[in-house]
Enzyme design. Structure first.
Site, PDB file in Angstrom:
ATOM      1  N   GLU A  44      -2.673 -17.527  61.441  1.00  0.00           N
ATOM      2  CA  GLU A  44      -2.889 -16.177  61.953  1.00  0.00           C
ATOM      3  C   GLU A  44      -4.383 -15.904  62.115  1.00  0.00           C
ATOM      4  O   GLU A  44      -4.818 -15.328  63.118  1.00  0.00           O
ATOM      5  CB  GLU A  44      -2.267 -15.152  61.015  1.00  0.00           C
ATOM      6  CG  GLU A  44      -2.515 -13.709  61.406  1.00  0.00           C
ATOM      7  CD  GLU A  44      -2.359 -12.760  60.233  1.00  0.00           C
ATOM      8  OE1 GLU A  44      -2.987 -11.682  60.269  1.00  0.00           O
ATOM      9  OE2 GLU A  44      -1.638 -13.091  59.278  1.00  0.00           O
ATOM     10  N   ASP A  48      -6.019 -15.213  65.841  1.00  0.00           N
ATOM     11  CA  ASP A  48      -6.721 -13.989  66.193  1.00  0.00           C
ATOM     12  C   ASP A  48      -7.972 -14.307  67.013  1.00  0.00           C
ATOM     13  O   ASP A  48      -8.274 -13.626  68.004  1.00  0.00           O
ATOM     14  CB  ASP A  48      -7.099 -13.237  64.906  1.00  0.00           C
ATOM     15  CG  ASP A  48      -7.868 -11.954  65.195  1.00  0.00           C
ATOM     16  OD1 ASP A  48      -7.267 -11.017  65.731  1.00  0.00           O
ATOM     17  OD2 ASP A  48      -9.071 -11.906  64.881  1.00  0.00           O
ATOM     18  N   ASP A 117       1.468 -10.653  63.733  1.00  0.00           N
ATOM     19  CA  ASP A 117       0.846 -11.764  62.988  1.00  0.00           C
ATOM     20  C   ASP A 117       1.474 -13.103  63.374  1.00  0.00           C
ATOM     21  O   ASP A 117       0.775 -14.108  63.528  1.00  0.00           O
ATOM     22  CB  ASP A 117       0.994 -11.542  61.480  1.00  0.00           C
ATOM     23  CG  ASP A 117       0.153 -10.387  60.975  1.00  0.00           C
ATOM     24  OD1 ASP A 117      -0.724  -9.918  61.730  1.00  0.00           O
ATOM     25  OD2 ASP A 117       0.383  -9.952  59.826  1.00  0.00           O
ATOM     26  N   GLU A 120       0.207 -14.301  66.766  1.00  0.00           N
ATOM     27  CA  GLU A 120      -1.112 -14.922  66.659  1.00  0.00           C
ATOM     28  C   GLU A 120      -1.013 -16.312  66.047  1.00  0.00           C
ATOM     29  O   GLU A 120      -1.706 -17.242  66.481  1.00  0.00           O
ATOM     30  CB  GLU A 120      -2.041 -14.044  65.827  1.00  0.00           C
ATOM     31  CG  GLU A 120      -2.446 -12.755  66.524  1.00  0.00           C
ATOM     32  CD  GLU A 120      -3.396 -11.903  65.703  1.00  0.00           C
ATOM     33  OE1 GLU A 120      -4.229 -11.195  66.294  1.00  0.00           O
ATOM     34  OE2 GLU A 120      -3.308 -11.951  64.445  1.00  0.00           O
TER      35      GLU A 120
END
Length: 233
Positions: A44, A48, A117, A120
């Site tokens: 995650e 991002d 989440d 990502e």
């Protein structure tokens, strides 16, 4: 038990060579704690950054008229929990996730934060399994992030003239007033007409605009005044 991710791969348009990457991306911390395995939290973190880079590059290459501050605001409006959760739901992403017993019973798969989440994490898994060009193509084209960005950009531009006009008028100690003075058409297909009036003491500038919504009509009226020579005398 290994997950059957063939339908997910079909929806995403990518077949993983290292399947342990996508398995990890689909592993919630609650499951990892129960089974003593690796969760998707590190993926995650990487995802991002991958997401931010892909979107930033697209904005840089396609919105050359925007200043740095405006690009940052547009990116923030796109790369947010609500947008990512929506994209995750479109491919039914969290239905493939591994949850701990408690998290699954309390509806973890339906939580927007977990959906975002996981999305990502999946991007990071694709990136590590391929390259930036591949994940960029999947995100922008296959998963239609390009359309999402363009949609947000339109919204951003709609509010931009009103914001720009407000800043200009305030800087000159003026006042702005908006009025919806008419509308035509049936309820499902109305056209609204707005009047924007700027007051500078004894000097008045007025313009009209129309649109499919009240906000669009006001935006058009603001645009007319902002682009007029009278405002910048």
């Amino acid at each position: 038990m290994m997950l059957d991710i063939s339908e997910l791969e079909s929806a995403v348009g990518y077949v993983f060579r290292k399947r342990e990457l996508i398995y990890t991306a689909l592993t919630h911390i609650s499951y990892a704690n129960e089974r003593s395995c690796v969760s998707n939290q590190r993926l995650e973190f990487l995802g991002d950054s991958v997401l931010g880079l892909v979107v930033s590059r697209y904005l840089y290459e396609n919105f050359s008229y925007m200043r740095e501050g405006d690009l940052s605001k547009l990116r923030a409006s796109v790369v947010c929990e609500a947008t990512l959760a929506e994209m995750a739901r479109k491919i039914n992403l969290t239905s493939y996730m591994r949850f701990g017993v408690g998290e699954r019973q309390t509806g973890g798969a339906d939580k927007a934060s977990i959906q975002a989440d996981c999305f990502e994490s999946m991007l990071a898994a694709i990136f590590l399994d391929s390259d930036l060009a591949t994940v960029s193509d999947i995100l922008l084209e296959r998963l239609d992030m390009k359309r999402v960005i363009e949609s947000h950009a339109l919204t951003y531009k709609r509010v931009d003239y009103k914001t720009a006009l407000q800043e200009t008028v305030t800087g000159q100690n003026g006042v702005i007033k908006y009025e919806i003075y008419d509308s035509t058409g049936p309820d499902h297909d109305k056209t609204f007409y707005a009047r924007a009036t700027v007051l500078f003491g004894d000097r008045t500038i007025e313009a009209k605009g129309q649109g499919r919504s009240k906000k669009d009509a006001e935006q058009e009226a603001a645009k007319q005044i902002f682009n007029s020579s009278q405002l910048h005398k």
